[in-house]
Design an enzyme around this catalytic site. Structure first.
Site, PDB file in Angstrom:
ATOM      1  N   TYR A  73       0.797  -1.185   0.007  1.00  7.74           N
ATOM      2  CA  TYR A  73       0.000  -0.036  -0.027  1.00  7.74           C
ATOM      3  C   TYR A  73       0.935   1.158   0.062  1.00  7.74           C
ATOM      4  O   TYR A  73       0.643   2.070  -0.814  1.00  7.74           O
ATOM      5  CB  TYR A  73      -1.118   0.214   1.223  1.00  7.74           C
ATOM      6  N   LYS A 117       1.357   4.187  -2.829  1.00  5.98           N
ATOM      7  CA  LYS A 117       0.934   5.495  -2.724  1.00  5.98           C
ATOM      8  C   LYS A 117       2.369   6.501  -2.799  1.00  5.98           C
ATOM      9  O   LYS A 117       2.341   7.826  -3.462  1.00  5.98           O
ATOM     10  CB  LYS A 117       0.525   5.818  -0.795  1.00  5.98           C
TER      11      LYS A 117
HETATM   12  N1  SER Z   1      -6.175   4.341   6.963  1.00  8.57           N
HETATM   13  C1  SER Z   1      -5.073   3.691   6.220  1.00  8.57           C
HETATM   14  C2  SER Z   1      -4.714   2.199   6.398  1.00  8.57           C
HETATM   15  O1  SER Z   1      -4.808   1.973   7.785  1.00  8.57           O
HETATM   16  C3  SER Z   1      -3.971   4.588   6.326  1.00  8.57           C
HETATM   17  O2  SER Z   1      -4.135   5.329   5.080  1.00  8.57           O
HETATM   18  O3  SER Z   1      -4.303   1.500   5.680  1.00  8.57           O
END
Ligand code: SER
Length: 322
Positions: free
Chosen positions: A141, A145
């Protein structure tokens, strides 16, 4: 007239952002899009289109058919789901964003594509983390990003794309559940406190993370989306509000519900949280476009308990006497 397309519109942020954008720009001007079915009532609230962000032609067709001016590209696989299924996160987050940027460039659209505290990593300075710093995330993730940020900046420099981005902290809300994030504990805890009076946290008691209440997240998003391009000195901004640990949040809830108890069973999500900052320096957002959050831990907790009790139909009376 400004026509806005929101991808991932049925997610935690999209659900509420759509409502707010429609109240500002008009019901017919804001196009919700996602890959799930919607109820008749939801359709009646405004236009909804099926859009898989991996389908580049479908993306372009939607933009042309509805004469879109701005894209808010929210469709994303969050951190915890991304660690369980890195291939899916890579596909949706990286290729979906590539399609979004491509279509925005082709049709000369403004695009807001959010980033996250997950873009930082274990080697990033963790206290008052500034906008420009070491970014070596260790989750898929997070990697995607950083990709959003760098690709957006590249498209801006190279092609003049009006790209904007915010690094959101954990977002706390009561209307739609977050799906598969590491900061989700800070939402789940309210449901469990009201329904069962106890909660088992998947993060350690001392795991400090930056957080924000949804009304502030929406305000920040809309303010950056609407800001005059000429006042922006950069394209990606930290967005801070407050920060807390699971134990501090539990204590705040106990002020309202003295019988509430918490236990701790850290799991794989602890490793994710350990790589993220404790707090953010958002002074550039404040200086350049007037960012200012309204809620702190105390006011957020009081409102979350009250609103969620209504939704869950749970009898609730805060122990705090005012
Ligand atoms: N709220 C998100 C997550 O915990 C962080 O951007 O993946």
């Amino acid at each position: 007239m400004t026509n806005i397309l929101v991808t991932g519109s049925r997610g935690q942020i999209g659900t509420e952002l759509i409502e707010l954008l429609r109240s500002i720009y008009g019901r017919e001007q804001v196009f919700a899009s996602d890959i799930t079915q919607v109820s008749v009532e939801e359709r009646e609230r405004g236009p909804y289109v099926y859009l898989d962000v991996l389908d580049s032609q479908g993306f372009a067709k939607t933009v042309v058919d509805y004469d879109i001016d701005w894209i808010v590209h929210n469709a994303s696989i969050l951190s915890a789901t991304g660690e369980r299924n890195p291939e899916l996160a890579l596909k949706v987050n990286a290729r979906g964003t590539e399609n979004a940027f491509d279509v925005a460039k082709r049709y000369n659209l403004r695009i807001l594509s959010p980033s996250s505290i997950a873009a930082f990593g274990p080697s990033t300075p963790s206290v008052d983390t500034p906008d420009v710093t070491i970014m070596r995330p260790n989750t898929m993730y997070g990697v995607t990003k950083v990709w959003v940020e760098l690709l957006g900046e590249y498209y801006h420099q190279r092609f003049g794309l009006d790209f904007r981005s915010l690094r959101y902290p954990g977002i706390i809300s009561y209307k739609a559940l977050p799906g598969g994030g590491t900061t989700d504990y800070a939402v789940e805890i309210f449901y469990e406190a009201l329904k069962n009076g106890k909660y088992t946290s998947f993060l350690r008691p001392d795991s400090r993370l930056p957080m924000m209440y949804m009304p502030d997240c929406l305000k920040g998003t809309v303010d950056l989306l609407r800001a005059e391009e000429s006042i922006l000195e950069q394209r990606v901004f930290n967005l801070g509000a407050f920060n807390f640990t699971p134990s501090e949040l539990a204590s705040e809830i106990q002020r309202h519900l003295p019988d509430f108890t918490i236990e701790y069973q850290p799991d794989y999500r602890q490793d994710i949280a350990d790589g993220w900052p404790n707090s953010l320096d958002d002074s550039q957002a404040r200086r350049q476009w007037g960012w200012e959050p309204s809620y702190d831990l105390t006011s957020m907790t009081a409102e979350m308990l009250e609103k969620l009790a209504e939704i869950l139909n749970v009898t609730y009376k805060s122990a705090i006497v005012v």
